[in-house]
Every structure is written in C-alpha cells, then in structure tokens.
Design a protein around this motif. Sequence first.
Motif, short mmCIF file in Angstrom:
data_model
loop_
_atom_site.label_atom_id
_atom_site.label_comp_id
_atom_site.label_asym_id
_atom_site.label_seq_id
_atom_site.Cartn_x
_atom_site.Cartn_y
_atom_site.Cartn_z
N HIS A 155 -10.92 7.04 29.25
CA HIS A 155 -10.50 5.95 30.13
C HIS A 155 -9.71 4.95 29.28
N PRO A 156 -8.59 4.44 29.79
CA PRO A 156 -7.77 3.51 28.98
C PRO A 156 -8.55 2.34 28.40
N GLY A 157 -9.54 1.84 29.10
CA GLY A 157 -10.33 0.71 28.61
C GLY A 157 -11.34 1.08 27.54
N HIS A 158 -11.46 2.37 27.25
CA HIS A 158 -12.44 2.83 26.26
C HIS A 158 -11.80 3.60 25.11
N ARG A 159 -10.50 3.48 24.97
CA ARG A 159 -9.82 4.10 23.85
C ARG A 159 -9.94 3.20 22.63
N GLY A 160 -9.96 3.83 21.46
CA GLY A 160 -10.02 3.06 20.22
C GLY A 160 -11.37 2.44 19.93
N ARG A 161 -12.41 2.88 20.61
CA ARG A 161 -13.75 2.32 20.42
C ARG A 161 -14.74 3.33 19.84
N GLY A 162 -14.26 4.51 19.49
CA GLY A 162 -15.13 5.50 18.87
C GLY A 162 -15.59 6.61 19.78
N GLN A 163 -15.25 6.54 21.05
CA GLN A 163 -15.70 7.56 21.98
C GLN A 163 -15.09 8.93 21.66
N GLY A 164 -13.81 8.97 21.34
CA GLY A 164 -13.18 10.24 20.98
C GLY A 164 -13.85 10.84 19.75
N ARG A 165 -14.15 10.00 18.77
CA ARG A 165 -14.85 10.44 17.56
C ARG A 165 -16.21 11.02 17.91
N ASP A 166 -16.96 10.33 18.75
CA ASP A 166 -18.30 10.79 19.11
C ASP A 166 -18.25 12.11 19.87
N LEU A 167 -17.33 12.24 20.81
CA LEU A 167 -17.20 13.50 21.57
C LEU A 167 -16.77 14.64 20.67
N LEU A 168 -15.79 14.39 19.80
CA LEU A 168 -15.28 15.46 18.94
C LEU A 168 -16.33 15.89 17.92
N THR A 169 -17.05 14.95 17.35
CA THR A 169 -18.12 15.29 16.39
C THR A 169 -19.16 16.18 17.06
N ALA A 170 -19.57 15.81 18.27
CA ALA A 170 -20.56 16.61 18.99
C ALA A 170 -20.00 17.99 19.35
N ALA A 171 -18.74 18.06 19.72
CA ALA A 171 -18.13 19.35 20.10
C ALA A 171 -18.07 20.30 18.91
N ILE A 172 -17.73 19.78 17.74
CA ILE A 172 -17.67 20.62 16.54
C ILE A 172 -19.05 21.20 16.24
N ALA A 173 -20.08 20.40 16.38
CA ALA A 173 -21.44 20.88 16.12
C ALA A 173 -21.90 21.88 17.19
N TYR A 174 -21.48 21.70 18.42
CA TYR A 174 -21.94 22.52 19.54
C TYR A 174 -21.17 23.83 19.71
N ALA A 175 -19.92 23.86 19.35
CA ALA A 175 -19.04 25.00 19.63
C ALA A 175 -19.58 26.35 19.14
N PRO A 176 -20.25 26.44 17.98
CA PRO A 176 -20.78 27.76 17.58
C PRO A 176 -21.77 28.33 18.59
N ARG A 177 -22.48 27.48 19.34
CA ARG A 177 -23.40 27.97 20.37
C ARG A 177 -22.67 28.66 21.51
N LEU A 178 -21.38 28.38 21.61
CA LEU A 178 -20.55 29.02 22.64
C LEU A 178 -19.85 30.26 22.10
N GLY A 179 -20.17 30.64 20.86
CA GLY A 179 -19.56 31.81 20.25
C GLY A 179 -18.26 31.51 19.53
N ALA A 180 -17.92 30.25 19.39
CA ALA A 180 -16.66 29.88 18.75
C ALA A 180 -16.76 29.93 17.23
N ARG A 181 -15.70 30.41 16.63
CA ARG A 181 -15.55 30.35 15.17
C ARG A 181 -14.38 29.45 14.78
N THR A 182 -13.58 29.08 15.79
CA THR A 182 -12.38 28.28 15.56
C THR A 182 -12.20 27.34 16.75
N LEU A 183 -11.72 26.13 16.46
CA LEU A 183 -11.34 25.18 17.50
C LEU A 183 -9.86 24.86 17.35
N ALA A 184 -9.20 24.66 18.46
CA ALA A 184 -7.77 24.33 18.44
C ALA A 184 -7.47 23.39 19.60
#
Length: 165
Positions: free
Chosen positions: A91-120
Amino acid sequence: MTYLHRTATPADLPAIVDIYNAAVLSRTSTADLDPITVESRREWLAEARHPTWVGYHPDDPGTVTGYLSFEPFLNGRRGYDVTLDLAIYLHPGHRGRGQGRDLLTAAIAYAPRLGARTLATTIFASNEPSLRLFRSHGFEEWGRLPAVADLDGERKDLVIVGRPL
C-alpha cells in the motif's frame, strides 16, 4: 516497526486489488495498464498453487497493508517448479517502513517448504527501491531486457533478479 503476515483469504481480495491498482496507476512496478477487479482475482487466489500472504501492522491486524505471492516461474512449466517468482506489492502509505523487508525475509525462509531451490522476480530498472530491497536479501541481477515494456510512451527496461536458497 515490524509487519506481520498471514495467508490471504477471499475476504482480502478488495484490499489486494486496491494495492495492485495503486501500482498500476503509478506505472512503477507492473506492466498492466488497466486496473483490475476483485472478480478477476478470485480465480487467481482460489487456484493458486502456492500461498499469497497479506501483510498487516500488529496494531491494526484488520487492515491489509501489502501482499506477497509465490508464483510459478515462466508460466508454470513443471521443469521450473524448483524456482518461484515472487511478487510484492505494498500500500502506498506503507512503503519504506520495513514491510517489504519483513515479507521478503519470511518468503526466503518459507520457500523451501514449497519445494523451491531458487527465487526470482522481475523489476523495472527504474524501480530502485525494489531493486535495493531484493539486493539487500542476496538477490543478484541475472539479466536485463531493454525497453521491453511501454507504459504510456515511456519505455521500461526489465531486470531479472534471483538467488539460490
């Protein structure tokens, strides 16, 4: 500030669509030129092979402030199942506040559970905040497609970034 996330439900679609349409109108992070509708996203959410997460601030868990989707890479051909394409919209009002960082950090940790070996993902070369975010999480530029998008007469280069898990 730390943002949290949960799996998206059909009730989240209006917020997801509003967030995505803000990106459509800004012409900074999607090549869609026309706004989408909640109805057009129902099937996308219902038939997704992987989860979509919605982000929210812990002080206001009822308000969706962003989302992340794990998408099949290159049209979902089975040989690419070990690679997931990430999409993050805030959301435009929530950019630059760390939300993207938090989502991406969690996604990197979670992706192997989905069978991923690579993210792009693909990011417009002019979208420096998104490029910075992904680089800060170990993503490297894998390629650049010059002038492959035309957004109202403005040509956009597309950068492909990725990282192994």
